[in-house]
Design an enzyme around this catalytic site. Structure first.
Site, mmCIF file in Angstrom:
data_model
loop_
_atom_site.group_PDB
_atom_site.id
_atom_site.type_symbol
_atom_site.label_atom_id
_atom_site.label_comp_id
_atom_site.label_asym_id
_atom_site.label_seq_id
_atom_site.Cartn_x
_atom_site.Cartn_y
_atom_site.Cartn_z
ATOM 1 N N LYS A 31 0.846 -1.189 0.000
ATOM 2 C CA LYS A 31 0.000 0.000 0.000
ATOM 3 C C LYS A 31 0.887 1.247 0.000
ATOM 4 O O LYS A 31 1.944 1.251 0.638
ATOM 5 C CB LYS A 31 -0.881 -0.063 1.256
ATOM 6 C CG LYS A 31 -1.957 0.998 1.394
ATOM 7 C CD LYS A 31 -2.762 0.655 2.640
ATOM 8 C CE LYS A 31 -3.942 1.601 2.858
ATOM 9 N NZ LYS A 31 -4.773 1.133 4.006
ATOM 10 N N SER A 108 -9.400 0.781 2.938
ATOM 11 C CA SER A 108 -8.577 1.644 2.110
ATOM 12 C C SER A 108 -7.446 0.899 1.401
ATOM 13 O O SER A 108 -6.767 1.468 0.551
ATOM 14 C CB SER A 108 -7.991 2.770 2.971
ATOM 15 O OG SER A 108 -7.154 2.247 3.996
ATOM 16 N N SER A 132 -9.651 -1.887 7.000
ATOM 17 C CA SER A 132 -9.114 -1.617 5.666
ATOM 18 C C SER A 132 -8.349 -2.748 5.012
ATOM 19 O O SER A 132 -8.004 -2.665 3.835
ATOM 20 C CB SER A 132 -8.227 -0.366 5.708
ATOM 21 O OG SER A 132 -9.011 0.778 5.952
#
Length: 392
Positions: A31, A108, A132
């Site tokens: 990420k 996310s 997330s």
């Protein structure tokens, strides 16, 4: 690599393994919030990218994975400053959910989930504050793991709300989740068994009938290997109040962490994100003492319930991934239900694994197991053995 899934921020980052070990020959993505030497993280927002400098060194989690034989292959998309569960980024577009192209991938850690589900990498790192890693794993039909809070180093990772932030990971099989855990988690054993299983009535109550039936099809197999199985209520206050408590405490920490930068830079945020950050600026710690007290009560009650041999079984999400560009009241209702499920492990700081065990109308739905604190390796080992034994 041809990224038809819009998973990557920078697919040209290729860092070879620095050693050999459990992950020899495997590839991973991270990420876009993990520090990589010489690289500037964007955290899903152009103004964050513009106002920050390249990292001086890799995040420790990346260093460990490289030393054990894995190769880093790119950074992947995230919601803006990790403050969403949808995966729809106003600035950079939405990663395409390989299991349902007309539906959101979840956030996310959207890019992490999509990169794994599409087979672009073997596994991916994400962060999980309010769901997330767990939510996009459920939506994209892969295995995802959120560890015990503080069990994995978060150094070199852009924070959101530090008392909830965790580094999590995703893969297409549970065995790989366990291998990664052996590398990233220190001072834990994997021995022992779970004998007691608890079904949280309030959590199962958020599902519609079809989704509930699909997930509960696995109940007999679980009860067959457990000494005790029980349906219970875990929240005297109700999960809506638990979710509100999470929302307020998280919001206080978010503004404390990022408020100064937001006031100084006046960044451009997409719809929904801007309103959430504005709301966090109105919160006052002095008015939130009941929420702090409730969190402590939840931590204690969950620890007492699970003990050394207990597992809580819940749906990971309220159902399959919602359609793209869902807005208004329906979107808020779904988000509220999602938080009622994801806040349980978040408030109590517990490890949770989500398994892609069911489909309804061809869409994946995750089933989750939650264990007590610092039973991460035990939970992952037990899950792998259970799935192998039952051949799901």
């Amino acid at each position: 690599m041809n990224d038809q899934w819009n998973a990557f921020v920078d697919e040209d980052i290729n860092i070879e393994a620095t050693g050999a070990g459990r992950l020899n020959g495997l590839s991973f993505a991270v990420k876009d919030v993990f520090a990589i030497q010489g690289y500037t993280n964007g955290a899903g927002n152009p103004d964050w990218l513009r106002t920050h400098m390249p990292a001086a060194q890799h995040a420790p989690t990346i260093e460990r994975l490289l030393k054990h034989g894995a190769k880093l292959k790119g950074t992947v998309q995230t919601d803006e400053l990790m403050y969403s569960l949808n995966g729809e980024n106003f600035h950079y577009g939405t990663p395409v959910n390989p299991k349902a192209v007309d539906r959101i991938p979840g956030g996310s850690s959207s890019g992490s989930a999509v990169a794994v589900a599409a087979g672009l990498v073997d596994f991916a790192l994400g962060t999980d504050t309010g769901g997330s890693v767990r939510i996009p794993s459920s939506y994209c039909g892969i295995y995802g793991f959120r560890p015990t809070h503080d069990a994995v180093l978060v150094d070199g990772v852009i924070p959101l709300a530090k008392s909830f932030d965790t580094v999590g990971w995703m893969a297409k099989n549970p065995e790989l989740l366990l291998e990664i855990a052996h590398i990233l988690i220190d001072d834990q054993g994997a021995e022992g068994q779970f004998h007691n299983i608890f079904w949280a009535e309030e959590a199962w109550g958020v599902l519609n009938t079809n989704d509930k039936e699909a997930l509960l099809a696995f109940q007999p197999a679980l009860e067959e290997i457990m000494s005790h199985s029980e349906w219970i209520k875990i929240s005297e206050e109700g999960l809506a109040e638990w979710a509100n408590t999470f929302r307020i405490l998280q919001g206080l920490e978010i503004w404390s962490e990022h408020g100064e930068w937001i006031r100084r830079e006046n960044p451009s945020f997409g719809p929904g994100i801007a309103e959430r950050f504005q709301w966090t600026s109105t919160l006052k710690k002095s008015e939130s003492l009941p929420q702090y007290e409730l969190r402590e009560k939840i931590r204690q009650s969950m620890s007492n319930l699970l003990g050394e041999a207990g597992l809580l079984v819940i749906p990971t999400a309220p159902g399959a991934a919602p359609l793209l560009k869902l807005q208004g009241e329906k979107a808020e209702q779904y988000r509220a239900k999602t938080m009622q499920l994801s806040c349980i492990a978040g408030l109590a700081g517990l490890p949770q694994i989500t398994l892609p065990l069911a489909k309804v109308n061809g869409l994946p739905i995750g089933l989750s197991f939650i264990a007590n604190r610092h039973q991460d390796l035990k939970l992952l080992r037990w899950t792998s053995e259970f799935l192998a034994k039952k051949q799901f």
